[in-house]
Design a protein around this motif. Sequence first.
Motif, PDB file in Angstrom:
ATOM      1  N   UNK A 385       0.984  -1.333  -0.188  1.00 37.74           N
ATOM      2  CA  UNK A 385       0.074  -0.071   0.051  1.00 37.74           C
ATOM      3  C   UNK A 385       0.902   1.080   0.022  1.00 37.74           C
ATOM      4  N   UNK A 386       1.875   1.228   0.640  1.00 36.18           N
ATOM      5  CA  UNK A 386       2.813   2.322   0.787  1.00 36.18           C
ATOM      6  C   UNK A 386       3.511   2.544  -0.686  1.00 36.18           C
ATOM      7  N   UNK A 387       3.844   1.525  -1.446  1.00 36.98           N
ATOM      8  CA  UNK A 387       4.166   1.738  -2.738  1.00 36.98           C
ATOM      9  C   UNK A 387       3.279   2.174  -3.784  1.00 36.98           C
ATOM     10  N   UNK A 388       1.935   1.996  -3.549  1.00 40.41           N
ATOM     11  CA  UNK A 388       0.826   2.239  -4.328  1.00 40.41           C
ATOM     12  C   UNK A 388       0.585   3.799  -4.027  1.00 40.41           C
ATOM     13  N   UNK A 389       0.602   4.199  -2.768  1.00 42.79           N
ATOM     14  CA  UNK A 389       0.605   5.681  -2.478  1.00 42.79           C
ATOM     15  C   UNK A 389       1.695   6.596  -3.041  1.00 42.79           C
ATOM     16  N   UNK A 390       2.823   6.095  -2.947  1.00 44.16           N
ATOM     17  CA  UNK A 390       4.076   6.686  -3.563  1.00 44.16           C
ATOM     18  C   UNK A 390       3.765   6.898  -4.690  1.00 44.16           C
ATOM     19  N   UNK A 391       3.512   5.823  -5.662  1.00 43.45           N
ATOM     20  CA  UNK A 391       3.571   5.990  -6.939  1.00 43.45           C
ATOM     21  C   UNK A 391       2.249   6.913  -7.354  1.00 43.45           C
ATOM     22  N   UNK A 392       1.053   6.930  -6.563  1.00 39.28           N
ATOM     23  CA  UNK A 392       0.060   7.755  -7.076  1.00 39.28           C
ATOM     24  C   UNK A 392       0.429   9.452  -6.870  1.00 39.28           C
ATOM     25  N   UNK A 393       1.403   9.485  -5.877  1.00 39.58           N
ATOM     26  CA  UNK A 393       1.658  10.863  -5.403  1.00 39.58           C
ATOM     27  C   UNK A 393       2.677  11.234  -6.510  1.00 39.58           C
ATOM     28  N   UNK A 395       2.897  10.329  -9.742  1.00 38.04           N
ATOM     29  CA  UNK A 395       1.908  10.471 -10.724  1.00 38.04           C
ATOM     30  C   UNK A 395       1.358  11.982 -11.002  1.00 38.04           C
ATOM     31  N   UNK A 396       1.162  12.561  -9.867  1.00 35.44           N
ATOM     32  CA  UNK A 396       0.220  13.695  -9.820  1.00 35.44           C
ATOM     33  C   UNK A 396       1.413  14.902  -9.973  1.00 35.44           C
ATOM     34  N   UNK A 397       2.701  14.942  -9.565  1.00 33.34           N
ATOM     35  CA  UNK A 397       3.720  15.646  -9.809  1.00 33.34           C
ATOM     36  C   UNK A 397       4.146  15.683 -11.182  1.00 33.34           C
ATOM     37  N   UNK A 399       3.450  15.652 -14.604  1.00 34.05           N
ATOM     38  CA  UNK A 399       2.988  16.599 -15.386  1.00 34.05           C
ATOM     39  C   UNK A 399       3.945  18.286 -15.069  1.00 34.05           C
ATOM     40  N   UNK A 400       3.326  18.453 -13.781  1.00 33.23           N
ATOM     41  CA  UNK A 400       3.962  19.718 -13.334  1.00 33.23           C
ATOM     42  C   UNK A 400       5.391  19.808 -13.522  1.00 33.23           C
ATOM     43  N   UNK A 401       6.150  18.897 -13.153  1.00 29.85           N
ATOM     44  CA  UNK A 401       7.692  18.738 -13.293  1.00 29.85           C
ATOM     45  C   UNK A 401       8.197  19.018 -14.573  1.00 29.85           C
ATOM     46  N   UNK A 402       7.159  18.235 -15.617  1.00 29.90           N
ATOM     47  CA  UNK A 402       7.617  18.347 -17.152  1.00 29.90           C
ATOM     48  C   UNK A 402       7.306  19.853 -17.832  1.00 29.90           C
ATOM     49  N   UNK A 403       6.427  20.217 -17.117  1.00 29.03           N
ATOM     50  CA  UNK A 403       5.816  21.696 -17.641  1.00 29.03           C
ATOM     51  C   UNK A 403       6.690  22.768 -17.353  1.00 29.03           C
ATOM     52  N   UNK A 404       7.511  22.527 -15.801  1.00 28.98           N
ATOM     53  CA  UNK A 404       8.193  23.426 -15.246  1.00 28.98           C
ATOM     54  C   UNK A 404       9.685  23.506 -16.052  1.00 28.98           C
ATOM     55  N   UNK A 405      10.045  22.582 -16.373  1.00 28.99           N
ATOM     56  CA  UNK A 405      11.286  22.385 -17.139  1.00 28.99           C
ATOM     57  C   UNK A 405      11.121  23.007 -18.427  1.00 28.99           C
ATOM     58  N   UNK A 431      14.261  13.402 -10.523  1.00 30.79           N
ATOM     59  CA  UNK A 431      13.921  12.861  -9.134  1.00 30.79           C
ATOM     60  C   UNK A 431      12.596  12.372  -9.108  1.00 30.79           C
ATOM     61  N   UNK A 432      11.790  12.833  -9.801  1.00 33.90           N
ATOM     62  CA  UNK A 432      10.157  12.315  -9.949  1.00 33.90           C
ATOM     63  C   UNK A 432      10.030  11.170 -10.857  1.00 33.90           C
TER      64      UNK A 432
END
Length: 473
Positions: A385-393, A395-397, A399-405, A431-432
């Motif tokens: 469950x921890x790995x699932x939550x880490x992956x979901x978190x 995933x949401x970051x 697209x933002x990191x790609x657009x920022x770069x 890192x993401x």
Amino acid sequence: MLAMTSAHAGSKRPATGETGTSPRWPGGERVVVVAAVASLLIGASPGTALAQSSPGLTFRDAVAITRQRNERWRAADANVLRAEAIRDQQLALYWPTVSVSGVYAHLNDRLFVNLGTLGTATVLQNDPSKVTVSARWTVFAGGRILAANRAGQAGLLAAGQERRGTRQGITTELVDRYFRRRLASDVLEVRRQALATLDRHLEDAHRLRAAGQIARTEELRAEVAHAEADRDYKKARRDVDLAAAALRATLGVDDDVVPTTPLAPVDSLEPREAFSVAADSGNPGIARLAALEEQARQGTRAMRAEYLPAVSLFGQQEVLQNHLNTTTDPKWVVGVAGRWDLCDGFGREHRFSAARRLEEAIGLERASARRDVRTLVEARYDDYRSAVEQHASLETSLALAQESLRAESRAFAAGVGTSLAVVDAELALSRIEVGRLTAMYDMDVALARLLEASGKSDRILDYLDRANGGTPR
């Protein structure tokens, strides 16, 4: 970032395009890998089989090769065959024992008896010989024979469960090493793309510095970031080599293989209680202790049987006799023999007590193992469950990191941004991406360990197929 076939793995770096660590041929990949497996099954050396085919290997085919080539997998099979032979040895106690004995002697002279006035009688002539067939059949032993056979059957069951445990451990190890090798390749691609991005950034920095649009410190930041990206890329290459060596050891092959089954999130499982219930009845460690407890119980019954007499039938027949004039030995004999040990210095009592203590100890160990396995299932489900939550978190970051770069790179190229902003954006995106890949790897390994604890490792392929859209890989 490496392009993946999974619907969950579609991240792309800005302005770098999609690449892959190995070519993909629709349909062809399965054909050549199955051919490699077939070559292994008919006795070809692993190095030859893999060298003549594509280096790509799906996880499903990696499982097939492991079952054929892994030494520990095959050793577990040998241990079961040994236990089966021991069980069959106990079955022989139900049958009579038949033996043939013979004797031949050469004397310097015949033996005789002086009967006085009656004369001399020859007892044994020279070169006497004799062949006798004997049989003995234990018909009652107080339950010892039955207990020995039940103990042998329990030992075979224990060996079978030990083999299950070994196989499930190897399956978990294969999941770990196969997807670690895949993770290392994917991280290497992330590092390569990061290095390519900083190559372009360094070129822009040199151009803008030459045009006087940025200060020397901005150019130095770009050079330092480029050097760090180059070190990360080289380290990632070494990680691939180490992961490849570990995977080869599990597969039992000599040549490197490239995993083609992608890292993919298995984001739906049965409830926690389902795994706990399955573990209580299906964990091979618990089942093995149950078989050993039954074996110890039969050992106790065998010790109790020592208080009772043993009865056997016997018979003997002379089939050959030469130069034997004695009349004391009959031609044949049959009879019944019994033995009842009334006292042996209390050794029997101590053996019985030791057998009961062994049965009690294994029973307590089994009860403890059941609690430990329940705790283990809980912990491994939490890891999943921890790995699932880490992956979901992550995933949401992403697209933002790609657009920022993308935005920071354009601003720097136009002379209105800073090198530090570009470097920070690139590091954040890398890192993401690495964290996202690692979370998927952690998810797959946590699932494999959860299935091992609950005795369901043979279902790992079903879960991975589900993660890849139902397509076997």
